[in-house]
Design a protein around this motif. Sequence first.
Motif, short mmCIF file in Angstrom:
data_model
loop_
_atom_site.label_atom_id
_atom_site.label_comp_id
_atom_site.label_asym_id
_atom_site.label_seq_id
_atom_site.Cartn_x
_atom_site.Cartn_y
_atom_site.Cartn_z
N ALA A 24 0.84 -1.19 0.00
CA ALA A 24 0.00 0.00 0.00
C ALA A 24 0.87 1.25 0.00
O ALA A 24 0.61 2.21 -0.71
CB ALA A 24 -0.92 -0.01 1.20
N MET A 25 1.97 1.18 0.81
CA MET A 25 2.83 2.36 0.88
C MET A 25 3.48 2.62 -0.48
O MET A 25 3.56 3.73 -0.94
CB MET A 25 3.90 2.15 1.94
CG MET A 25 3.48 2.65 3.31
SD MET A 25 4.49 1.98 4.60
CE MET A 25 6.07 2.66 4.16
N GLU A 69 -17.38 0.75 -13.94
CA GLU A 69 -16.53 1.94 -13.78
C GLU A 69 -16.56 2.47 -12.34
O GLU A 69 -15.56 2.99 -11.84
CB GLU A 69 -16.96 3.02 -14.79
CG GLU A 69 -16.59 2.58 -16.22
CD GLU A 69 -17.04 3.53 -17.31
OE1 GLU A 69 -18.13 4.12 -17.18
OE2 GLU A 69 -16.31 3.66 -18.31
N ASP A 70 -17.69 2.32 -11.67
CA ASP A 70 -17.79 2.77 -10.26
C ASP A 70 -16.89 1.90 -9.37
O ASP A 70 -16.21 2.40 -8.48
CB ASP A 70 -19.24 2.68 -9.78
CG ASP A 70 -20.17 3.41 -10.73
OD1 ASP A 70 -19.83 4.53 -11.13
OD2 ASP A 70 -21.22 2.84 -11.08
N THR A 71 -16.92 0.59 -9.63
CA THR A 71 -16.08 -0.31 -8.83
C THR A 71 -14.61 0.00 -9.07
O THR A 71 -13.82 0.05 -8.11
CB THR A 71 -16.37 -1.79 -9.21
OG1 THR A 71 -17.76 -2.00 -9.10
CG2 THR A 71 -15.63 -2.76 -8.32
N LEU A 72 -14.25 0.23 -10.33
CA LEU A 72 -12.85 0.58 -10.62
C LEU A 72 -12.44 1.85 -9.85
O LEU A 72 -11.35 1.90 -9.28
CB LEU A 72 -12.66 0.83 -12.12
CG LEU A 72 -12.33 -0.36 -13.01
CD1 LEU A 72 -12.14 0.10 -14.45
CD2 LEU A 72 -11.07 -1.09 -12.55
N ALA A 73 -13.34 2.84 -9.84
CA ALA A 73 -13.04 4.09 -9.14
C ALA A 73 -12.82 3.83 -7.65
O ALA A 73 -11.89 4.36 -7.03
CB ALA A 73 -14.19 5.08 -9.34
N GLN A 74 -13.68 2.98 -7.07
CA GLN A 74 -13.55 2.67 -5.64
C GLN A 74 -12.24 1.93 -5.36
O GLN A 74 -11.60 2.15 -4.33
CB GLN A 74 -14.75 1.85 -5.18
CG GLN A 74 -15.90 2.76 -4.79
CD GLN A 74 -17.26 2.10 -4.98
OE1 GLN A 74 -17.39 1.07 -5.66
NE2 GLN A 74 -18.27 2.70 -4.39
N LYS A 78 -9.10 3.17 -2.89
CA LYS A 78 -8.53 2.33 -1.81
C LYS A 78 -7.03 2.19 -1.94
O LYS A 78 -6.31 2.05 -0.96
CB LYS A 78 -9.19 0.94 -1.81
CG LYS A 78 -10.60 0.94 -1.24
CD LYS A 78 -10.61 1.14 0.28
CE LYS A 78 -11.93 1.68 0.80
NZ LYS A 78 -12.05 3.14 0.94
N GLU A 79 -6.53 2.23 -3.18
CA GLU A 79 -5.08 2.13 -3.40
C GLU A 79 -4.40 3.45 -3.01
O GLU A 79 -3.23 3.46 -2.65
CB GLU A 79 -4.75 1.81 -4.86
CG GLU A 79 -5.21 0.44 -5.30
CD GLU A 79 -4.28 -0.70 -4.84
OE1 GLU A 79 -3.14 -0.42 -4.47
OE2 GLU A 79 -4.73 -1.85 -4.86
#
Length: 282
Positions: A24-25, A69-74, A78-79
Amino acid sequence: MKIKSKIIKTLLAASCAFALSNQAMAAAPSDIKEIKTIQDNGVLRVGVKNDVVGFSVKDPLTGEYKGFEDTLAQMIAKEIGDDVEVEFTAVTAATRSELIDSGDLDCVLATFTITEERKKNWDFSTPYYTDAVSVLVEQASNIHSLKDLVGKTVGVSSGSTSGRALVTAMIENKVIEGKGFDPAKFDPATWTEGVKFHQFDNYPAISTALAAGEVQAFCVDKSILNIYKTKSRNFIDEKFAPQQYGVVTKKGSGLSPFINELIEKWLADGTIDKLIKENNLQ
Ligand code: GLU
């Protein structure tokens, strides 16, 4: 024996957590200005469509956005940071790039076709989906092919690639000559050979105009046309002009390479394929 396996499990869990936090970092470098701002605000501002089934639809009751596309945005949010939430804004083909330019949006995932001209003004990620353009007509009109469209008025969305794609297909299929056609300078408002275009701000308005006979055909990407296909309407035989959709960010934004890497990773590991299937696309 039991204690030993417990220790191993604990060690494994700890190393996984370390690996994840490390990942994540590495994935969200807060020394990049645009990413730091999103992390500080806890909000990623994303432009999406609100009515493209499978890609992005806003639930009229809950206000929630759901689709590929909404899931990809979410997932992108998170990343950037575990606490980062997406703030969705409904956009159209006519409004989406202005909202990026004005700084109101960080990125756009809205069936946004990658073109060479657009790449001069905005950053596009590697494509996450490919669609084709098609034409929807009323059955009663007896229009079945590109050839039958000659002399007709076609409804397209302002700011879209649709008119140019249609004219290119008509030229390639030798339906029209296309003298003086320059794809880079194409303007649906002034095109008159073979077909005329009527531009609309949104897709429901084109659908209404088609029903009213104000236009005889509705041209855009098949994914969008599917929404307006009714029993009394047909697609013409031809599908043309593959449209590759990319995530759009401001030209030179620190967010662009970060998002691009994520899309490449999710293409390579099958995540995007899985989302496409889950949303019944293709
Ligand atoms: N995908 C096409 C474009 O970017 C059609 C317009 C739209 O996405 O609404 O021009």
